[in-house]
Every structure is written in structure tokens, then in C-alpha cells.
Design a protein around this motif. Structure first.
Motif, short mmCIF file in Angstrom:
data_model
loop_
_atom_site.label_atom_id
_atom_site.label_comp_id
_atom_site.label_asym_id
_atom_site.label_seq_id
_atom_site.Cartn_x
_atom_site.Cartn_y
_atom_site.Cartn_z
N THR A 124 -18.09 -2.10 -8.70
CA THR A 124 -17.14 -2.95 -8.87
C THR A 124 -17.81 -4.00 -9.65
O THR A 124 -19.07 -4.22 -9.80
N ASP A 172 -9.74 -3.98 -6.65
CA ASP A 172 -8.40 -3.39 -6.03
C ASP A 172 -8.72 -2.29 -5.39
O ASP A 172 -8.23 -1.92 -4.15
N LYS A 173 -9.37 -1.22 -6.10
CA LYS A 173 -9.61 0.13 -5.52
C LYS A 173 -10.34 0.31 -4.34
O LYS A 173 -9.84 1.03 -3.55
N VAL A 174 -11.16 -0.60 -4.24
CA VAL A 174 -12.22 -0.62 -3.03
C VAL A 174 -11.36 -0.87 -1.63
O VAL A 174 -11.49 -0.39 -0.74
N ARG A 207 -12.98 -7.69 -12.46
CA ARG A 207 -11.95 -6.99 -11.55
C ARG A 207 -12.12 -5.42 -11.71
O ARG A 207 -11.30 -4.83 -10.93
N ARG A 211 -6.34 2.95 2.98
CA ARG A 211 -5.91 4.18 3.13
C ARG A 211 -6.96 4.96 4.24
O ARG A 211 -6.21 5.63 5.02
N LEU A 259 0.85 -1.23 0.03
CA LEU A 259 -0.09 0.11 -0.05
C LEU A 259 0.76 1.09 0.10
O LEU A 259 1.46 1.68 0.92
N ASP A 260 0.88 1.99 -1.26
CA ASP A 260 1.66 3.02 -1.21
C ASP A 260 3.24 2.79 -0.73
O ASP A 260 3.75 3.72 -0.09
N VAL A 280 -18.54 3.17 -4.72
CA VAL A 280 -17.87 2.78 -5.76
C VAL A 280 -18.59 1.46 -6.23
O VAL A 280 -19.08 0.78 -5.61
N ASN A 319 -12.55 -2.01 -10.36
CA ASN A 319 -12.48 -1.34 -9.16
C ASN A 319 -12.19 -2.30 -7.91
O ASN A 319 -12.55 -1.85 -6.71
N PHE A 326 -7.99 -0.90 -1.59
CA PHE A 326 -6.77 0.05 -0.99
C PHE A 326 -7.49 1.31 -0.93
O PHE A 326 -6.88 1.95 0.22
N ASP A 327 -8.74 1.89 -1.27
CA ASP A 327 -9.05 3.12 -0.68
C ASP A 327 -9.57 2.81 0.92
O ASP A 327 -9.34 3.61 1.68
#
Length: 170
Positions: free
Chosen positions: A122, A131-133, A127, A139, A23-24, A120, A129, A135-136
């Protein structure tokens, strides 16, 4: 979790997964508890809610009942956590099935707006979004931990004994 879509997936009652992700630029371990929304497991779900640091409330855009159930899940989570500002995302899944949509994006965004959380859409199949949800949410959890640490001026923490960050997502 395995980046593989199973067409004839049979939902479980509850399942847990552990995975290391970056993560980042920082390696974190996430524990994901899938409560599957089964009423038979309400007591177990409360324990999951208690231990969770952040929540993805996922519904199918093709099933209005699953969307309606998000209201009750949100209320249960807030009751157990006793915290209105817990990291939380409302997630509409099956975005690849737009022709079968029963829940409008506007309706879902309105609910998310009422709750003060992101929305969001998905697709587990494509696939989009996914990973986006995660990772969001991670964070948001990290930001919340940093804010909590700042509010306590770091008391009770020994910076020399830094543990590997973990996230618990439900």
C-alpha cells in the motif's frame, strides 16, 4: 481514516477510530485500533489483540526493522488469540518509495506464504490499495463469522434480532 495524507505525521502511541462503511452493499461499522507497535504499551496491546477480530500487520518497505518486528507481532497475536486462523493480512506500506525499498516484495510474500496469509503493498500517500486491505480484511472477518455460525448451526442466535454487523480491526 480521513482520506488525507499528512506529510509530517507524528505517530501516536495508540489510537482508535470508528467509521461506517458499505461492504458489498451492506453497511458495517468498523472499529480500528492502531497499536503503533510501542513496547511501552504491551499490556494494553494484549487487550487490543484480545478484542480484535482481524489484524493488519503493517510495516514500512523502507525499514527492515519494521518488517522484522512483524514476526513478533504475529506471534503475540496468535498467543493472545490462541487461534492460527484469525483473519490477518501482512501489509507493506510506502509502496510509493520504491527507490528507498529495503524489504523486497519477494521476501514479504515469502513470509506471508509461511503464515498462510495474503500480502498487499500500500501507499498511504497515494492511497494505493489502502481501501483494499481494509475491505479484504472485513470480508475475511465476515466469512469467518459465517463459518463459525454454520459450525454452530446458528444456535444461540435469534435471526429475528439481527444486529448491525461490526468489525474490529487492529
Amino acid at each position: 481514516m480521513k482520506e488525507d495524507f499528512v506529510e509530517d505525521y507524528e505517530p501516536t502511541k495508540a489510537d482508535s477510530y470508528r467509521k461506517k462503511v458499505v461492504l458489498d452493499g451492506e453497511e458495517v461499522q468498523i472499529d480500528i485500533l492502531d497499536t503503533a507497535g510501542q513496547e511501552d504499551y504491551a499490556a494494553i496491546r494484549d487487550n487490543y489483540f484480545r478484542s480484535g477480530e482481524g489484524f493488519l500487520c503493517v510495516f514500512s518497505i523502507t525499514e527492515d526493522d519494521s518488517f522484522q518486528a512483524t514476526q513478533e507481532f504475529r506471534e503475540q497475536i496468535l498467543r493472545v488469540k490462541n487461534d492460527e486462523h484469525i483473519p490477518f493480512l501482512l501489509v507493506g506500506n510506502k509502496a510509493d518509495l520504491t527507490e528507498r525499498r529495503k524489504v523486497s516484495e519477494e521476501e514479504a510474500k515469502n513470509r506471508a506464504g509461511q503464515w498462510g496469509v495474503p500480502y498487499v503493498e500500500t501507499s498511504a500517500k497515494t492511497r494505493a490499495n489502502v481501501d483494499k486491505v481494509f475491505f479484504d480484511l472485513m470480508r475475511e472477518i465476515r466469512s469467518r463469522k459465517l463459518e463459525d455460525n454454520k459450525n454452530t448451526n446458528g444456535k444461540g442466535k435469534d435471526p429475528g434480532k439481527r444486529k448491525k454487523p461490526k468489525c474490529c480491526i487492529l
